[in-house]
Write a protein that holds these residues in place. Structure first.
Motif, PDB file in Angstrom:
ATOM      1  N   SER A 108      41.603  37.074  31.980  1.00 58.23           N
ATOM      2  CA  SER A 108      39.807  37.267  32.256  1.00 58.23           C
ATOM      3  C   SER A 108      39.121  36.200  31.746  1.00 58.23           C
ATOM      4  CB  SER A 108      39.235  38.584  31.698  1.00 58.23           C
ATOM      5  OG  SER A 108      40.164  39.758  32.558  1.00 58.23           O
ATOM      6  N   ASN A 109      39.487  35.726  30.330  1.00 59.61           N
ATOM      7  CA  ASN A 109      38.753  34.980  29.685  1.00 59.61           C
ATOM      8  C   ASN A 109      39.156  33.308  30.276  1.00 59.61           C
ATOM      9  OD1 ASN A 109      38.342  36.850  27.712  1.00 59.61           O
ATOM     10  ND2 ASN A 109      39.965  36.089  26.414  1.00 59.61           N
ATOM     11  N   ALA A 110      40.255  33.171  30.797  1.00 67.50           N
ATOM     12  CA  ALA A 110      40.315  31.864  31.587  1.00 67.50           C
ATOM     13  C   ALA A 110      39.739  31.783  32.887  1.00 67.50           C
ATOM     14  CB  ALA A 110      41.931  31.730  31.787  1.00 67.50           C
ATOM     15  N   ARG A 111      39.617  32.978  33.603  1.00 69.47           N
ATOM     16  CA  ARG A 111      38.764  32.968  34.788  1.00 69.47           C
ATOM     17  C   ARG A 111      37.256  32.559  34.654  1.00 69.47           C
ATOM     18  NH1 ARG A 111      42.024  37.423  36.390  1.00 69.47           N
ATOM     19  NH2 ARG A 111      40.499  38.784  35.468  1.00 69.47           N
ATOM     20  N   ASP A 112      36.836  33.467  33.629  1.00 66.31           N
ATOM     21  CA  ASP A 112      35.518  33.026  33.212  1.00 66.31           C
ATOM     22  C   ASP A 112      35.129  31.639  32.991  1.00 66.31           C
ATOM     23  OD1 ASP A 112      32.719  34.651  32.422  1.00 66.31           O
ATOM     24  OD2 ASP A 112      33.114  33.123  30.851  1.00 66.31           O
ATOM     25  N   PHE A 113      36.069  30.999  32.059  1.00 65.81           N
ATOM     26  CA  PHE A 113      35.851  29.633  31.551  1.00 65.81           C
ATOM     27  C   PHE A 113      35.777  28.770  32.781  1.00 65.81           C
ATOM     28  CE2 PHE A 113      37.324  25.662  29.965  1.00 65.81           C
ATOM     29  CZ  PHE A 113      36.281  25.545  28.923  1.00 65.81           C
ATOM     30  N   LEU A 114      36.863  28.874  33.794  1.00 66.84           N
ATOM     31  CA  LEU A 114      36.868  28.041  34.868  1.00 66.84           C
ATOM     32  C   LEU A 114      35.667  28.274  35.709  1.00 66.84           C
ATOM     33  CD1 LEU A 114      40.872  28.091  35.403  1.00 66.84           C
ATOM     34  CD2 LEU A 114      39.573  26.520  34.226  1.00 66.84           C
ATOM     35  N   LYS A 115      34.888  29.129  35.719  1.00 72.16           N
ATOM     36  CA  LYS A 115      33.898  29.298  36.514  1.00 72.16           C
ATOM     37  C   LYS A 115      32.588  28.460  36.088  1.00 72.16           C
ATOM     38  CE  LYS A 115      34.694  34.057  38.197  1.00 72.16           C
ATOM     39  NZ  LYS A 115      34.174  35.353  38.024  1.00 72.16           N
ATOM     40  N   ARG A 116      32.744  28.000  34.837  1.00 67.67           N
ATOM     41  CA  ARG A 116      31.813  27.094  34.112  1.00 67.67           C
ATOM     42  C   ARG A 116      31.505  25.768  34.657  1.00 67.67           C
ATOM     43  NH1 ARG A 116      29.619  29.361  29.592  1.00 67.67           N
ATOM     44  NH2 ARG A 116      29.540  27.378  28.454  1.00 67.67           N
ATOM     45  N   GLY A 117      30.447  25.101  34.674  1.00 68.90           N
ATOM     46  CA  GLY A 117      30.387  23.986  34.963  1.00 68.90           C
ATOM     47  C   GLY A 117      31.050  22.828  34.320  1.00 68.90           C
ATOM     48  N   THR A 118      31.276  21.678  34.788  1.00 70.03           N
ATOM     49  CA  THR A 118      32.181  20.727  33.974  1.00 70.03           C
ATOM     50  C   THR A 118      31.282  20.533  32.453  1.00 70.03           C
ATOM     51  OG1 THR A 118      32.672  19.562  36.190  1.00 70.03           O
ATOM     52  CG2 THR A 118      33.048  18.576  33.876  1.00 70.03           C
ATOM     53  N   VAL A 119      30.317  20.208  32.491  1.00 68.59           N
ATOM     54  CA  VAL A 119      29.602  19.823  31.013  1.00 68.59           C
ATOM     55  C   VAL A 119      29.681  21.116  30.324  1.00 68.59           C
ATOM     56  CG1 VAL A 119      27.518  19.238  29.874  1.00 68.59           C
ATOM     57  CG2 VAL A 119      28.208  17.989  31.943  1.00 68.59           C
ATOM     58  N   ALA A 120      29.503  22.317  30.706  1.00 68.91           N
ATOM     59  CA  ALA A 120      29.707  23.550  29.831  1.00 68.91           C
ATOM     60  C   ALA A 120      30.890  23.717  29.240  1.00 68.91           C
ATOM     61  CB  ALA A 120      29.293  24.678  30.564  1.00 68.91           C
ATOM     62  N   VAL A 168      34.573  15.099  29.227  1.00 69.75           N
ATOM     63  CA  VAL A 168      34.530  15.229  30.637  1.00 69.75           C
ATOM     64  C   VAL A 168      35.495  14.155  31.221  1.00 69.75           C
ATOM     65  CG1 VAL A 168      32.676  14.609  32.319  1.00 69.75           C
ATOM     66  CG2 VAL A 168      31.903  15.800  30.508  1.00 69.75           C
ATOM     67  N   SER A 169      35.945  13.169  30.849  1.00 71.86           N
ATOM     68  CA  SER A 169      36.707  12.292  31.341  1.00 71.86           C
ATOM     69  C   SER A 169      38.258  12.976  31.274  1.00 71.86           C
ATOM     70  CB  SER A 169      36.729  11.199  30.510  1.00 71.86           C
ATOM     71  OG  SER A 169      37.934  10.269  31.115  1.00 71.86           O
ATOM     72  N   GLU A 170      38.659  13.827  30.085  1.00 66.99           N
ATOM     73  CA  GLU A 170      39.759  14.635  30.068  1.00 66.99           C
ATOM     74  C   GLU A 170      39.743  15.780  31.243  1.00 66.99           C
ATOM     75  OE1 GLU A 170      42.485  13.856  28.513  1.00 66.99           O
ATOM     76  OE2 GLU A 170      41.736  11.942  28.242  1.00 66.99           O
ATOM     77  N   LEU A 171      38.514  16.159  31.332  1.00 64.26           N
ATOM     78  CA  LEU A 171      38.475  17.561  32.145  1.00 64.26           C
ATOM     79  C   LEU A 171      38.687  17.058  33.646  1.00 64.26           C
ATOM     80  CD1 LEU A 171      35.747  19.860  30.933  1.00 64.26           C
ATOM     81  CD2 LEU A 171      38.384  20.438  31.486  1.00 64.26           C
ATOM     82  N   GLU A 172      38.285  15.935  33.992  1.00 65.28           N
ATOM     83  CA  GLU A 172      38.347  15.264  35.473  1.00 65.28           C
ATOM     84  C   GLU A 172      39.980  15.059  35.620  1.00 65.28           C
ATOM     85  OE1 GLU A 172      35.826  12.000  35.350  1.00 65.28           O
ATOM     86  OE2 GLU A 172      33.948  13.227  35.889  1.00 65.28           O
ATOM     87  N   LYS A 173      40.634  14.803  34.581  1.00 66.56           N
ATOM     88  CA  LYS A 173      42.045  14.444  34.841  1.00 66.56           C
ATOM     89  C   LYS A 173      42.837  15.589  34.823  1.00 66.56           C
ATOM     90  CE  LYS A 173      41.689  10.250  32.021  1.00 66.56           C
ATOM     91  NZ  LYS A 173      42.164   9.538  30.734  1.00 66.56           N
ATOM     92  N   ASN A 174      42.414  16.772  34.019  1.00 65.18           N
ATOM     93  CA  ASN A 174      42.996  18.167  33.933  1.00 65.18           C
ATOM     94  C   ASN A 174      41.929  19.146  34.229  1.00 65.18           C
ATOM     95  OD1 ASN A 174      45.780  17.208  32.726  1.00 65.18           O
ATOM     96  ND2 ASN A 174      44.465  16.014  31.533  1.00 65.18           N
ATOM     97  N   PRO A 175      41.625  19.617  35.378  1.00 64.06           N
ATOM     98  CA  PRO A 175      40.389  20.225  35.516  1.00 64.06           C
ATOM     99  C   PRO A 175      40.787  21.838  35.069  1.00 64.06           C
ATOM    100  CG  PRO A 175      41.502  19.746  37.640  1.00 64.06           C
ATOM    101  CD  PRO A 175      42.136  18.831  36.440  1.00 64.06           C
ATOM    102  N   ASN A 176      42.057  22.129  35.171  1.00 66.40           N
ATOM    103  CA  ASN A 176      42.328  23.572  34.815  1.00 66.40           C
ATOM    104  C   ASN A 176      42.438  24.008  33.293  1.00 66.40           C
ATOM    105  OD1 ASN A 176      42.302  24.518  37.487  1.00 66.40           O
ATOM    106  ND2 ASN A 176      44.377  23.589  37.993  1.00 66.40           N
ATOM    107  N   THR A 177      41.781  22.898  32.557  1.00 60.35           N
ATOM    108  CA  THR A 177      42.172  22.955  31.078  1.00 60.35           C
ATOM    109  C   THR A 177      41.306  24.326  30.602  1.00 60.35           C
ATOM    110  OG1 THR A 177      42.601  20.725  30.450  1.00 60.35           O
ATOM    111  CG2 THR A 177      41.965  21.954  28.725  1.00 60.35           C
ATOM    112  N   VAL A 178      41.944  25.127  29.673  1.00 58.99           N
ATOM    113  CA  VAL A 178      40.910  26.115  29.291  1.00 58.99           C
ATOM    114  C   VAL A 178      40.993  26.312  27.876  1.00 58.99           C
ATOM    115  CG1 VAL A 178      40.806  28.589  29.239  1.00 58.99           C
ATOM    116  CG2 VAL A 178      41.599  27.677  31.380  1.00 58.99           C
ATOM    117  N   SER A 179      39.707  26.632  27.336  1.00 60.47           N
ATOM    118  CA  SER A 179      39.591  26.770  25.913  1.00 60.47           C
ATOM    119  C   SER A 179      40.368  27.938  25.334  1.00 60.47           C
ATOM    120  CB  SER A 179      37.982  26.664  25.682  1.00 60.47           C
ATOM    121  OG  SER A 179      37.895  27.236  24.147  1.00 60.47           O
TER     122      SER A 179
END
Length: 217
Positions: free
Chosen positions: A125-137, A164-175
């Motif tokens: 659930s935490n991962a799903r919520d995180f991935l719904k957030r915008g890139t900068v968030a 942001v650059s790292e996220l563009e390479k790995n968009p499914n990264t979750v905190s």
């Protein structure tokens, strides 16, 4: 303090809404249902940010702290919000898993106060919520520096650019610290303002089911 500003504070209109009162016999069995009805009205009346709420926690020294967060979801089990477990509020909730929520919609003269225990949701659930957030968030959350001292703005700009650059390479990264919390209410109060000052207050208390009581203004 500027005298004119102080006068504006003193003279500010207190009550914006008008109430015909709350009929306790016609309210739902659970506070979740009534909250949903009030929230729908807020949306229909174009209340700005109706999902914005004050979330109050208590630190390890017993001092209360509050901030504005966004209501993420609502169901029969409770009210949901999300944050990093490594944030100040996350640390508070780890030590004392209880919180109070407050919604206030001035143009409707409505306020809702919620108190209860706080539960962490599962990693999925935490991962799903995180991935719904915008890139900068997401990038800011992944930096993991919330509430730390920022020496200069350039540090944030550079770190954020890299994240942001790292996220563009790995968009499914979750905190790993991102957490969705659920407030399981034990008490909910609905307050309806009236210009006459005969405000209506309806309290739901959980005691082998929900018990309703009208309260004095």
């Amino acid at each position: 303090m500027n005298k004119a500003i102080r006068e504006q504070i003193i003279q500010a209109k207190t009550i914006l809404g008008e109430s015909k009162g709350l009929d306790i016999t016609n309210t739902p069995v659970t506070p979740h249902e009534l909250f949903g009805s009030w929230f729908q009205t807020a949306v229909e009346k174009h209340v700005p940010n109706p999902h914005a709420m004050t979330v109050s926690t208590v630190d390890v020294n017993g001092y209360p702290d509050s901030r504005i967060l966004i209501l993420k979801d609502l169901d029969e089990a409770g009210w949901y919000f999300a944050s990093s477990s490594e944030s100040e509020k996350g640390k508070h909730l780890q030590a004392n898993p209880h919180a109070a929520l407050n919604f206030y919609w001035p143009i409707l003269g409505k306020q809702i106060r919620i108190k209860g225990s706080v539960e962490k949701m599962d990693p999925e659930s935490n991962a799903r919520d995180f991935l719904k957030r915008g890139t900068v968030a997401r990038a800011i959350a992944l930096l993991g520096k919330q509430s730390e001292v920022l020496e200069k703005q350039e540090e944030l700009d550079e770190a954020l650019k890299e994240e942001v650059s790292e996220l563009e390479k790995n968009p499914n990264t979750v905190s790993s610290a991102w957490t969705q919390y659920r407030v399981a209410a034990s008490e909910v109060e609905f307050w309806q303002a009236a210009d006459s000052r005969k405000h209506s207050r309806l309290r739901y208390q959980l005691d082998n089911g929900w018990k309703k009581s009208l309260l004095w203004p």
